[in-house]
Design an enzyme around this catalytic site. Sequence first.
Site: not given
Length: 506
Positions: A28, A196
């Site tokens: 991420d 997301e």
Amino acid sequence: MRHFLSRFTSDNGDGTYRNPVLRADWSDPDAIRVGGDFYLVASSFHRVPGLPILHSRDLVNWTIIGHALDRLVPEADFRTPQRGGGVWAPALRHHAGRYWIVYPDPDRGLFTTSAEDPAGEWTTPHLLKGGKGLIDPCPLWASDGSAYLVHGWAKSRAGVNNRLTVHRMSEDATALLDAGEVVIDGDELPGYRTLEGPKFYERDGWYWIFAPAGGVTDGWQSAFRSRDPFGPYEERIVLEQGDTDINGPHQGAWVTTQDGDDWFLHFQDKGVFGRVVHLQPMRWNDDGWPVIGDNGQPVTLHPKPVQGQPPAAPAASDDFTTGIGPQWAWQANPEPDWAATDPAGLTLTCVPTDDPDLRHLPNLLGQRLPDGGCRAETTMRLDDAAPGTTAGLAVVGDDYACIGLARTNDTTTVTCRTASGGEPPRDNGSPLPIKDATAVIVGVEVDATGRCQFFAHLPGETPQPVGEPFQATEGRWVGAALGLFATGHGTATFDAVRITATDTHA
């Protein structure tokens, strides 16, 4: 602290680089540029310290410069490994002379921390918005002086997902100023699922949200734009696997160099090796939309964004001469007596435990398992070990295996153990007796699929395989860890841990 030369850099040495640029589980990623320096932050989940900070001068060659979280809070909750919990996808920004990170704990809410120096001390985390299932926050300080925050939702905690919410935020990032609005609902977009990981930007009068969808293994990267931070937003897919072998190319950071060139950092899910980081060129088409990679597909080989920087990579090997290197992390908040270093290496205190399962062991000291294959080894011994004491080197995911030394009532043995699923650990091969307090070299060779072969030998002798090959597995949202452990009573001493790449593109 001296680190051994390895070949984990993606710099080809001829002005080009080969993806991935970060060959391990730097999950991420988000990144920014400040002057001629680039900084990157990644999720860290249950690992302590958390929120690793990396630095580069060219977006290709990265080194670890520290962590934003020394410990995870609440302290009591993170005294044991919270696998799959902790620190999820963060965002990094530079505003008003400070570096800011907003990060989610999906069981508690969204937090902010800041620092004047990204390699220095960060402030105590401040709860910006409490609640379960709040994930993937990203702030935006707009050119008109207003500030906003976008975030996603985790269905496992909130009961909903596939949507992005925007709030107005105070300029000092201490409060959200409204209840928030859902600005993009993936359920209303054909084919969308698991929207997301949003990142918020502003460019030429447009507000941009870069966000992935479709899941980490086979999803894609989308871009959304609007003239108003609260929408309505137009949508376009800007990066997808296509006919490449780079699956799920998404969730990352748009960065602009000092020369005005645009680049996009994203991850690729590699299973046992976690989420490795790729770097893609980025341009803008005539309609004002970003085009990432080679016309929307990932590139493997490309000229570097900035020339002239020497090859570098996050540290892997460590001799512990001046402390534990920043590549290491515990599985829970550590106690001060778990480890000590001196010029001879690392000493781990053998901590008593009622649960010998390494997946549940707070005092496992681990680092990310490099993608593509590696060899890791160390020389170790047990001192003043009581019966039942074990220590060694492990590869830990949802399954694990380890090699090391074990003390029984009347002897010390080299032992290899493995555990799969929810079953307790079992011996993998026959224990090999040695003399007490004898130094033994233990290690593991990991191939490009994550298949592990442990080995051991006395100094000066030929390495011998121990146990059957073990197939490493990923953990909960993370790749496998290469770790050191010590349980029971006594101490375990390790000299340098030497980790080298074994594949041809390392």
